[in-house]
Write a protein that holds these residues in place. Structure first.
Motif, PDB file in Angstrom:
ATOM      1  N   LYS A 118       0.855  -1.186   0.033  1.00  0.00           N
ATOM      2  CA  LYS A 118       0.107  -0.107   0.068  1.00  0.00           C
ATOM      3  C   LYS A 118       1.000   1.203  -0.157  1.00  0.00           C
ATOM      4  CE  LYS A 118      -3.642  -0.118   2.749  1.00  0.00           C
ATOM      5  NZ  LYS A 118      -4.731  -0.420   2.030  1.00  0.00           N
ATOM      6  N   ARG A 119       0.615   2.244  -0.828  1.00  0.00           N
ATOM      7  CA  ARG A 119       1.475   3.343  -1.173  1.00  0.00           C
ATOM      8  C   ARG A 119       0.433   4.328  -1.470  1.00  0.00           C
ATOM      9  NH1 ARG A 119       7.026   2.576  -1.194  1.00  0.00           N
ATOM     10  NH2 ARG A 119       7.793   0.708  -1.814  1.00  0.00           N
ATOM     11  N   PRO A 120       1.225   5.701  -1.257  1.00  0.00           N
ATOM     12  CA  PRO A 120       0.021   6.912  -1.903  1.00  0.00           C
ATOM     13  C   PRO A 120      -0.095   6.684  -3.101  1.00  0.00           C
ATOM     14  CG  PRO A 120       1.467   7.592  -0.157  1.00  0.00           C
ATOM     15  CD  PRO A 120       2.031   6.175  -0.352  1.00  0.00           C
ATOM     16  N   GLU A 121      -1.216   7.204  -3.921  1.00  0.00           N
ATOM     17  CA  GLU A 121      -1.179   6.978  -5.272  1.00  0.00           C
ATOM     18  C   GLU A 121      -0.508   8.009  -6.230  1.00  0.00           C
ATOM     19  OE1 GLU A 121      -2.666   6.130  -9.101  1.00  0.00           O
ATOM     20  OE2 GLU A 121      -3.071   4.904  -7.293  1.00  0.00           O
ATOM     21  N   GLU A 122      -0.142   9.316  -5.323  1.00  0.00           N
ATOM     22  CA  GLU A 122       0.534  10.366  -5.935  1.00  0.00           C
ATOM     23  C   GLU A 122       1.573  10.801  -5.072  1.00  0.00           C
ATOM     24  OE1 GLU A 122      -0.817  15.040  -6.630  1.00  0.00           O
ATOM     25  OE2 GLU A 122      -2.261  13.431  -7.531  1.00  0.00           O
ATOM     26  N   VAL A 123       2.461  11.335  -5.909  1.00  0.00           N
ATOM     27  CA  VAL A 123       3.772  12.049  -5.127  1.00  0.00           C
ATOM     28  C   VAL A 123       4.417  13.002  -5.809  1.00  0.00           C
ATOM     29  CG1 VAL A 123       5.653  10.464  -5.985  1.00  0.00           C
ATOM     30  CG2 VAL A 123       5.985  11.386  -3.735  1.00  0.00           C
ATOM     31  N   GLU A 124       5.032  13.906  -5.306  1.00  0.00           N
ATOM     32  CA  GLU A 124       5.564  15.191  -5.801  1.00  0.00           C
ATOM     33  C   GLU A 124       6.854  15.191  -5.211  1.00  0.00           C
ATOM     34  OE1 GLU A 124       5.447  20.118  -6.132  1.00  0.00           O
ATOM     35  OE2 GLU A 124       3.681  18.826  -5.418  1.00  0.00           O
ATOM     36  N   ILE A 125       8.088  15.184  -6.231  1.00  0.00           N
ATOM     37  CA  ILE A 125       9.480  15.208  -5.690  1.00  0.00           C
ATOM     38  C   ILE A 125      10.245  16.058  -6.336  1.00  0.00           C
ATOM     39  CG2 ILE A 125       9.463  12.793  -5.197  1.00  0.00           C
ATOM     40  CD1 ILE A 125      11.115  12.031  -7.575  1.00  0.00           C
ATOM     41  N   SER A 126      11.337  16.744  -5.759  1.00  0.00           N
ATOM     42  CA  SER A 126      12.185  17.517  -6.084  1.00  0.00           C
ATOM     43  C   SER A 126      13.398  16.881  -6.370  1.00  0.00           C
ATOM     44  CB  SER A 126      12.602  18.849  -5.451  1.00  0.00           C
ATOM     45  OG  SER A 126      12.612  18.687  -4.063  1.00  0.00           O
ATOM     46  N   LEU A 143       4.525   5.269 -12.386  1.00  0.00           N
ATOM     47  CA  LEU A 143       5.812   6.157 -12.025  1.00  0.00           C
ATOM     48  C   LEU A 143       5.855   6.639 -10.644  1.00  0.00           C
ATOM     49  CD1 LEU A 143       8.397   7.625 -12.929  1.00  0.00           C
ATOM     50  CD2 LEU A 143       6.815   9.395 -13.873  1.00  0.00           C
ATOM     51  N   SER A 144       4.629   6.732  -9.929  1.00  0.00           N
ATOM     52  CA  SER A 144       4.730   7.276  -8.529  1.00  0.00           C
ATOM     53  C   SER A 144       5.130   5.964  -7.551  1.00  0.00           C
ATOM     54  CB  SER A 144       3.340   7.554  -7.952  1.00  0.00           C
ATOM     55  OG  SER A 144       3.282   7.829  -6.607  1.00  0.00           O
ATOM     56  N   ARG A 145       4.730   4.916  -7.907  1.00  0.00           N
ATOM     57  CA  ARG A 145       5.072   3.766  -7.317  1.00  0.00           C
ATOM     58  C   ARG A 145       6.516   3.426  -7.301  1.00  0.00           C
ATOM     59  NH1 ARG A 145       2.437  -0.167  -4.326  1.00  0.00           N
ATOM     60  NH2 ARG A 145       0.611   1.127  -4.620  1.00  0.00           N
ATOM     61  N   ALA A 146       6.984   3.512  -8.617  1.00  0.00           N
ATOM     62  CA  ALA A 146       8.320   3.302  -9.033  1.00  0.00           C
ATOM     63  C   ALA A 146       9.162   4.140  -8.028  1.00  0.00           C
ATOM     64  CB  ALA A 146       8.618   3.232 -10.460  1.00  0.00           C
ATOM     65  N   ILE A 147       8.975   5.483  -8.187  1.00  0.00           N
ATOM     66  CA  ILE A 147       9.818   6.572  -7.231  1.00  0.00           C
ATOM     67  C   ILE A 147       9.883   6.215  -6.110  1.00  0.00           C
ATOM     68  CG2 ILE A 147       9.747   9.029  -6.730  1.00  0.00           C
ATOM     69  CD1 ILE A 147       8.598   9.710  -9.649  1.00  0.00           C
ATOM     70  N   GLN A 148       8.503   6.028  -5.253  1.00  0.00           N
ATOM     71  CA  GLN A 148       8.692   5.554  -3.663  1.00  0.00           C
ATOM     72  C   GLN A 148       9.318   4.422  -3.371  1.00  0.00           C
ATOM     73  OE1 GLN A 148       4.452   6.343  -1.934  1.00  0.00           O
ATOM     74  NE2 GLN A 148       3.813   6.811  -4.202  1.00  0.00           N
ATOM     75  N   HIS A 149       9.410   3.527  -4.264  1.00  0.00           N
ATOM     76  CA  HIS A 149       9.790   2.040  -3.953  1.00  0.00           C
ATOM     77  C   HIS A 149      11.503   2.354  -4.106  1.00  0.00           C
ATOM     78  CE1 HIS A 149      10.373  -2.511  -5.016  1.00  0.00           C
ATOM     79  NE2 HIS A 149      11.728  -1.870  -5.392  1.00  0.00           N
ATOM     80  N   GLU A 150      11.850   3.122  -5.030  1.00  0.00           N
ATOM     81  CA  GLU A 150      13.343   3.219  -5.116  1.00  0.00           C
ATOM     82  C   GLU A 150      13.855   4.226  -4.038  1.00  0.00           C
ATOM     83  OE1 GLU A 150      14.787   1.190  -6.916  1.00  0.00           O
ATOM     84  OE2 GLU A 150      13.361   0.625  -8.147  1.00  0.00           O
ATOM     85  N   MET A 151      13.088   5.303  -4.053  1.00  0.00           N
ATOM     86  CA  MET A 151      13.737   6.099  -2.795  1.00  0.00           C
ATOM     87  C   MET A 151      13.611   5.471  -1.399  1.00  0.00           C
ATOM     88  SD  MET A 151      11.849   9.881  -3.701  1.00  0.00           S
ATOM     89  CE  MET A 151      12.658  10.831  -2.384  1.00  0.00           C
ATOM     90  N   ASP A 152      12.969   4.479  -1.320  1.00  0.00           N
ATOM     91  CA  ASP A 152      12.890   3.706   0.070  1.00  0.00           C
ATOM     92  C   ASP A 152      14.315   2.936   0.001  1.00  0.00           C
ATOM     93  OD1 ASP A 152      10.415   4.097   1.121  1.00  0.00           O
ATOM     94  OD2 ASP A 152       9.446   2.228   0.607  1.00  0.00           O
ATOM     95  N   HIS A 153      14.979   2.762  -1.032  1.00  0.00           N
ATOM     96  CA  HIS A 153      16.186   1.881  -0.933  1.00  0.00           C
ATOM     97  C   HIS A 153      17.395   2.875  -0.646  1.00  0.00           C
ATOM     98  CE1 HIS A 153      15.997  -1.995  -2.756  1.00  0.00           C
ATOM     99  NE2 HIS A 153      15.112  -1.474  -3.862  1.00  0.00           N
ATOM    100  N   LEU A 154      17.194   4.264  -0.715  1.00  0.00           N
ATOM    101  CA  LEU A 154      17.985   4.921  -0.250  1.00  0.00           C
ATOM    102  C   LEU A 154      18.076   5.168   1.216  1.00  0.00           C
ATOM    103  CD1 LEU A 154      17.350   7.982  -3.010  1.00  0.00           C
ATOM    104  CD2 LEU A 154      18.980   6.232  -3.103  1.00  0.00           C
TER     105      LEU A 154
END
Length: 190
Positions: A118-126, A143-154
């Motif tokens: 479960k993740r937010p449907e939308e994300v805004e990043i800089s 794309l939102s899911r992929a960004i959140q998933h990869e940012m978790d790795h960081l």
């Protein structure tokens, strides 16, 4: 210089980087911010893209290849050469959308394991692009899911840490030879 990094979207027999798997300590260490976007960083992003395409992935974070820098590469259209990949350096979440959704995720660091998260449907990043230019992006869907998933790795977080169905998690990990001891459950953070 405004040229985009051009990478052929194809599998290589010998990708330039090794992808680490669940259980490797390297995946749990937080990444450091990139101080200067230079040719070394662009070369790393290029090699990350080659490695990601070779593994049939749509996203890869530097910690997955043993590099503790805040760099992510994403390509939700790997079959379409006309769509350039995204290179996100020092990404920061500015805002999460209110709506949450469940969807299946997988990870190049946990091959063949797919589970609902479960993740937010939308994300805004800089972030900074491969030329060091500041950018902002609003993303939804895959794309939102992929960004959140990869940012978790960081941050040393893996998608299995967010799986709520512990029975399915245990079954899937054991079926593919991964230890449930490697999972570090976390509370949601949005």
């Amino acid at each position: 210089m405004t040229a985009q990094l051009v990478v052929e979207k194809k599998k290589l027999e010998n990708p330039p980087l090794q992808i680490y798997h669940l259980g490797d300590r390297v995946l749990r260490q937080p990444a450091k911010r990139v101080a200067k976007v230079d040719q070394t960083i662009r070369q790393l992003a290029y090699q990350m893209l080659q490695t990601m395409y070779s593994a049939d992935g749509i996203g890869l974070a530097a910690p997955q290849v043993g590099v503790h820098k805040q760099i992510i590469v994403i390509d939700c259209e790997p079959e379409k050469p006309e769509y350039p990949p995204l290179i996100l350096i020092n990404p920061t979440i500015k805002r999460f959308g209110a709506a949450l959704c469940d969807a299946q995720e997988g990870c190049l660091s946990i091959p063949n394991v797919y589970l609902d998260v479960k993740r937010p449907e939308e994300v805004e990043i800089s972030y900074k692009d491969e030329n060091g230019h500041p950018k902002t992006i609003k993303a939804t869907g895959l794309l939102s899911r992929a960004i959140q998933h990869e940012m978790d790795h960081l941050n040393g977080v893996m998608f299995v840490d967010r799986v709520q169905n512990s029975l399915a998690l245990t079954e899937e990990l054991q079926k593919h030879g991964f230890s449930t001891q490697s999972v570090k459950p976390i509370e949601r953070s949005w």
